[in-house]
Design a protein around this motif. Structure first.
Motif, PDB file in Angstrom:
ATOM      1  N   LEU A  54       4.220   1.455  -2.999  1.00  0.00           N
ATOM      2  CA  LEU A  54       2.985   1.232  -3.751  1.00  0.00           C
ATOM      3  C   LEU A  54       3.221   0.350  -4.969  1.00  0.00           C
ATOM      4  O   LEU A  54       2.395  -0.514  -5.293  1.00  0.00           O
ATOM      5  CB  LEU A  54       2.372   2.570  -4.167  1.00  0.00           C
ATOM      6  N   LEU A  55       4.349   0.535  -5.631  1.00  0.00           N
ATOM      7  CA  LEU A  55       4.691  -0.323  -6.768  1.00  0.00           C
ATOM      8  C   LEU A  55       4.926  -1.761  -6.320  1.00  0.00           C
ATOM      9  O   LEU A  55       4.518  -2.708  -7.000  1.00  0.00           O
ATOM     10  CB  LEU A  55       5.923   0.226  -7.488  1.00  0.00           C
ATOM     11  N   ASP A  58       1.606  -3.500  -5.706  1.00  0.00           N
ATOM     12  CA  ASP A  58       1.022  -3.962  -6.975  1.00  0.00           C
ATOM     13  C   ASP A  58       1.767  -5.177  -7.522  1.00  0.00           C
ATOM     14  O   ASP A  58       1.147  -6.146  -7.955  1.00  0.00           O
ATOM     15  CB  ASP A  58       1.035  -2.848  -8.020  1.00  0.00           C
ATOM     16  N   ASP A  61       0.990  -8.134  -5.407  1.00  0.00           N
ATOM     17  CA  ASP A  61      -0.449  -8.312  -5.190  1.00  0.00           C
ATOM     18  C   ASP A  61      -0.796  -8.427  -3.707  1.00  0.00           C
ATOM     19  O   ASP A  61      -1.493  -9.338  -3.274  1.00  0.00           O
ATOM     20  CB  ASP A  61      -0.950  -9.545  -5.959  1.00  0.00           C
ATOM     21  N   THR A  63      -2.631  -7.343  -0.421  1.00  0.00           N
ATOM     22  CA  THR A  63      -3.881  -6.703  -0.024  1.00  0.00           C
ATOM     23  C   THR A  63      -3.947  -6.640   1.486  1.00  0.00           C
ATOM     24  O   THR A  63      -3.272  -7.401   2.194  1.00  0.00           O
ATOM     25  CB  THR A  63      -5.103  -7.476  -0.557  1.00  0.00           C
TER      26      THR A  63
END
Length: 65
Positions: A54-55, A58, A61, A63
């Motif tokens: 998850l880090l 982020d 970026d 998606t």
């Protein structure tokens, strides 16, 4: 997890890091892990934990398109 999936994950992590022009130490610092962990992820020796995944999502970026 099969070897093909591990290889795809490791290759994608390496490509993303290079695309963002980060060195291993920068990614490690941003994720608060040791540099060796990033290296092992990119070499396919181990896969990131869910939290680290998850880090990474982020950080890079990523998606779901």
């Amino acid at each position: 997890m099969n070897n093909l999936k591990k290889r795809m994950i490791s290759e994608n992590l390496c490509l993303l890091r290079k695309q963002y022009q980060y060195i291993l130490e920068e990614v490690a610092e941003r994720l608060d892990v040791i540099r060796q962990a990033i290296s092992k992820w990119e070499m396919g020796e181990i896969i990131p934990t869910l939290l680290n995944t998850l880090l990474l999502v982020d950080l890079y970026d990523v998606t779901n398109q």
